[in-house]
Design a protein around this motif. Structure first.
Motif, PDB file in Angstrom:
ATOM      1  N   GLU A  83      12.958  13.366   8.375  1.00 20.35           N
ATOM      2  CA  GLU A  83      12.296  13.090   7.057  1.00 20.35           C
ATOM      3  C   GLU A  83      13.714  13.379   6.017  1.00 20.35           C
ATOM      4  OE1 GLU A  83       9.350  12.126   6.032  1.00 20.35           O
ATOM      5  OE2 GLU A  83       8.574  11.964   7.866  1.00 20.35           O
ATOM      6  N   ASN A  84      14.320  14.448   6.561  1.00 14.74           N
ATOM      7  CA  ASN A  84      15.470  14.799   5.673  1.00 14.74           C
ATOM      8  C   ASN A  84      16.401  13.615   5.364  1.00 14.74           C
ATOM      9  OD1 ASN A  84      14.407  17.398   5.023  1.00 14.74           O
ATOM     10  ND2 ASN A  84      15.612  18.390   6.399  1.00 14.74           N
ATOM     11  N   VAL A  85      16.621  12.773   6.439  1.00 10.48           N
ATOM     12  CA  VAL A  85      17.695  11.838   6.338  1.00 10.48           C
ATOM     13  C   VAL A  85      17.141  10.693   5.808  1.00 10.48           C
ATOM     14  CG1 VAL A  85      19.141  10.263   7.948  1.00 10.48           C
ATOM     15  CG2 VAL A  85      18.721  12.588   8.516  1.00 10.48           C
ATOM     16  N   PHE A  86      15.808  10.304   5.931  1.00  9.84           N
ATOM     17  CA  PHE A  86      15.244   8.898   5.664  1.00  9.84           C
ATOM     18  C   PHE A  86      14.255   8.706   4.415  1.00  9.84           C
ATOM     19  CE2 PHE A  86      17.163   8.430  10.067  1.00  9.84           C
ATOM     20  CZ  PHE A  86      17.995   7.381   9.570  1.00  9.84           C
ATOM     21  N   ASN A  87      13.603   9.838   4.289  1.00  6.97           N
ATOM     22  CA  ASN A  87      12.489   9.938   3.498  1.00  6.97           C
ATOM     23  C   ASN A  87      13.141   9.811   1.978  1.00  6.97           C
ATOM     24  OD1 ASN A  87      10.066   9.553   2.373  1.00  6.97           O
ATOM     25  ND2 ASN A  87       9.371  11.813   2.854  1.00  6.97           N
ATOM     26  N   LYS A  88      13.935   8.867   1.524  1.00  8.54           N
ATOM     27  CA  LYS A  88      14.673   8.893   0.279  1.00  8.54           C
ATOM     28  C   LYS A  88      14.526   7.550  -0.166  1.00  8.54           C
ATOM     29  CE  LYS A  88      18.285  12.130   2.224  1.00  8.54           C
ATOM     30  NZ  LYS A  88      19.599  12.120   2.356  1.00  8.54           N
ATOM     31  N   ASP A  89      14.640   7.449  -1.539  1.00 12.39           N
ATOM     32  CA  ASP A  89      14.560   6.041  -2.326  1.00 12.39           C
ATOM     33  C   ASP A  89      16.004   5.525  -2.203  1.00 12.39           C
ATOM     34  OD1 ASP A  89      13.827   3.921  -3.744  1.00 12.39           O
ATOM     35  OD2 ASP A  89      13.940   4.763  -5.513  1.00 12.39           O
ATOM     36  N   MET A  90      16.309   4.636  -1.235  1.00  8.89           N
ATOM     37  CA  MET A  90      17.541   4.116  -0.869  1.00  8.89           C
ATOM     38  C   MET A  90      17.514   2.643  -0.406  1.00  8.89           C
ATOM     39  SD  MET A  90      19.798   6.914  -0.662  1.00  8.89           S
ATOM     40  CE  MET A  90      20.998   6.341   0.493  1.00  8.89           C
ATOM     41  N   ASP A  91      18.334   1.980  -0.782  1.00  7.95           N
ATOM     42  CA  ASP A  91      18.640   0.697  -0.417  1.00  7.95           C
ATOM     43  C   ASP A  91      19.382   0.677   0.742  1.00  7.95           C
ATOM     44  OD1 ASP A  91      19.626  -2.169   0.167  1.00  7.95           O
ATOM     45  OD2 ASP A  91      20.401  -2.386  -1.954  1.00  7.95           O
ATOM     46  N   TRP A  92      18.485   0.529   1.974  1.00 10.77           N
ATOM     47  CA  TRP A  92      19.044   0.919   3.217  1.00 10.77           C
ATOM     48  C   TRP A  92      19.604  -0.397   3.633  1.00 10.77           C
ATOM     49  CZ3 TRP A  92      19.227   5.587   4.641  1.00 10.77           C
ATOM     50  CH2 TRP A  92      18.178   6.675   4.302  1.00 10.77           C
ATOM     51  N   ILE A 120      15.825  10.209  23.431  1.00 12.72           N
ATOM     52  CA  ILE A 120      16.322  10.590  22.182  1.00 12.72           C
ATOM     53  C   ILE A 120      16.430   9.226  21.762  1.00 12.72           C
ATOM     54  CG2 ILE A 120      18.441  11.177  20.987  1.00 12.72           C
ATOM     55  CD1 ILE A 120      18.725  13.212  23.233  1.00 12.72           C
ATOM     56  N   ARG A 121      16.955   8.180  22.162  1.00 14.63           N
ATOM     57  CA  ARG A 121      17.013   6.960  21.516  1.00 14.63           C
ATOM     58  C   ARG A 121      15.915   6.295  21.046  1.00 14.63           C
ATOM     59  NH1 ARG A 121      21.492   3.745  21.824  1.00 14.63           N
ATOM     60  NH2 ARG A 121      20.196   1.936  22.326  1.00 14.63           N
ATOM     61  N   GLU A 122      15.019   6.235  22.029  1.00 15.90           N
ATOM     62  CA  GLU A 122      13.514   5.796  21.539  1.00 15.90           C
ATOM     63  C   GLU A 122      12.706   6.631  20.655  1.00 15.90           C
ATOM     64  OE1 GLU A 122       9.083   5.081  23.840  1.00 15.90           O
ATOM     65  OE2 GLU A 122      10.896   5.976  25.049  1.00 15.90           O
ATOM     66  N   PHE A 123      12.956   8.044  20.493  1.00 17.87           N
ATOM     67  CA  PHE A 123      12.662   8.814  19.556  1.00 17.87           C
ATOM     68  C   PHE A 123      12.963   8.513  18.282  1.00 17.87           C
ATOM     69  CE2 PHE A 123      12.100  12.783  17.423  1.00 17.87           C
ATOM     70  CZ  PHE A 123      10.557  13.019  17.375  1.00 17.87           C
ATOM     71  N   ALA A 124      14.317   8.278  18.479  1.00 19.10           N
ATOM     72  CA  ALA A 124      15.108   7.948  16.883  1.00 19.10           C
ATOM     73  C   ALA A 124      14.721   6.700  16.344  1.00 19.10           C
ATOM     74  CB  ALA A 124      16.403   8.367  17.359  1.00 19.10           C
ATOM     75  N   PHE A 125      14.498   5.995  17.205  1.00 17.96           N
ATOM     76  CA  PHE A 125      14.057   4.540  16.785  1.00 17.96           C
ATOM     77  C   PHE A 125      12.678   4.544  15.990  1.00 17.96           C
ATOM     78  CE2 PHE A 125      12.072   0.219  16.654  1.00 17.96           C
ATOM     79  CZ  PHE A 125      12.939  -0.549  16.465  1.00 17.96           C
ATOM     80  N   LYS A 126      11.875   5.156  16.856  1.00 15.60           N
ATOM     81  CA  LYS A 126      10.460   5.345  16.227  1.00 15.60           C
ATOM     82  C   LYS A 126      10.318   5.894  15.161  1.00 15.60           C
ATOM     83  CE  LYS A 126       8.150   4.431  20.706  1.00 15.60           C
ATOM     84  NZ  LYS A 126       7.451   4.818  21.918  1.00 15.60           N
ATOM     85  N   ILE A 158       9.301   5.972   9.295  1.00 10.42           N
ATOM     86  CA  ILE A 158       9.482   6.416   7.723  1.00 10.42           C
ATOM     87  C   ILE A 158       9.988   5.204   6.844  1.00 10.42           C
ATOM     88  CG2 ILE A 158      11.011   7.823   6.308  1.00 10.42           C
ATOM     89  CD1 ILE A 158      11.176   9.693   8.683  1.00 10.42           C
ATOM     90  N   THR A 159      10.824   4.297   7.360  1.00 12.16           N
ATOM     91  CA  THR A 159      11.656   3.260   6.583  1.00 12.16           C
ATOM     92  C   THR A 159      11.125   2.072   6.994  1.00 12.16           C
ATOM     93  OG1 THR A 159      13.441   2.836   8.355  1.00 12.16           O
ATOM     94  CG2 THR A 159      13.966   4.710   6.751  1.00 12.16           C
ATOM     95  N   GLN A 160      10.369   1.578   7.742  1.00 14.47           N
ATOM     96  CA  GLN A 160       9.899   0.283   8.191  1.00 14.47           C
ATOM     97  C   GLN A 160      11.238  -0.715   8.399  1.00 14.47           C
ATOM     98  OE1 GLN A 160       6.414  -0.636   8.984  1.00 14.47           O
ATOM     99  NE2 GLN A 160       6.704   1.801   9.086  1.00 14.47           N
ATOM    100  N   ASN A 161      12.146  -0.182   8.684  1.00  8.05           N
ATOM    101  CA  ASN A 161      13.452  -1.053   8.822  1.00  8.05           C
ATOM    102  C   ASN A 161      13.974  -1.184  10.191  1.00  8.05           C
ATOM    103  OD1 ASN A 161      16.309  -1.959   8.834  1.00  8.05           O
ATOM    104  ND2 ASN A 161      16.323  -1.377   6.587  1.00  8.05           N
TER     105      ASN A 161
END
Length: 119
Positions: free
Chosen positions: A18-27, A64-70, A75-78
Motif C-alpha cells: 500500500e505504501n509503495v503503490f497506493n498513490k496517484d501515479m502514472d505507472w 515472494i515473487r508470486e505474492f509481490a505480483f498479486k 492495488i494498481t491493476q497494472n
C-alpha cells in the motif's frame, strides 16, 4: 544481512505494498523511467552476477515473487508493473538469501522500504 524469510515477513505486512503503490501515479511513466541506461544496466548486471552464482529459485523466493505480483496487481491493476515488482523482490530475496553484497540491490530494497517504486 536479512534472509528471504524475513523479507517475506516484511512484505506480508498489510502496509508494505500500500505504501509503495497506493498513490496517484502514472505507472507507465514510472516504468519508462526504469528503461534509462544507468538503471537498466545496473539491474541486469546484478541479475547476471546473482544467476552466475545460483540460477535456482527456492520455494520462499518463488512465494515472494508470486505474492509481490498479486499484491501489486491488486492495488494498481497494472500487470507490467506487477511483473517488475515481482522480478525486483525475487532478485532482492535471492541476493540476501545467498549473502551477496551488491550495492545496487541494497538501494533497490531501500527504495521499497521507503515506500517508493525504484527507478
Amino acid at each position: 544481512m536479512i534472509t528471504a524469510s524475513e523479507i517475506f515477513s516484511i512484505i506480508n505486512d498489510d502496509s508494505f505494498f500500500e505504501n509503495v503503490f497506493n498513490k496517484d501515479m502514472d505507472w507507465d511513466a514510472e516504468l519508462d523511467a526504469r528503461d534509462a541506461v544507468e538503471f537498466d544496466r545496473a539491474w541486469n548486471a546484478s541479475y547476471e552476477k546473482v544467476n552466475e552464482m545460483d540460477s535456482s529459485e527456492n520455494k520462499i523466493i518463488k512465494d515472494i515473487r508470486e505474492f509481490a505480483f498479486k499484491q501489486t496487481f491488486r492495488i494498481t491493476q497494472n500487470s507490467e508493473l506487477a511483473g517488475y515488482t515481482s522480478d525486483d523482490l525475487g532478485l532482492i530475496s535471492k541476493v540476501y538469501e545467498n549473502k551477496i553484497n551488491i550495492e545496487f540491490i541494497q538501494q533497490l530494497w531501500d527504495s521499497y522500504l521507503q515506500g517508493n517504486f525504484p527507478k
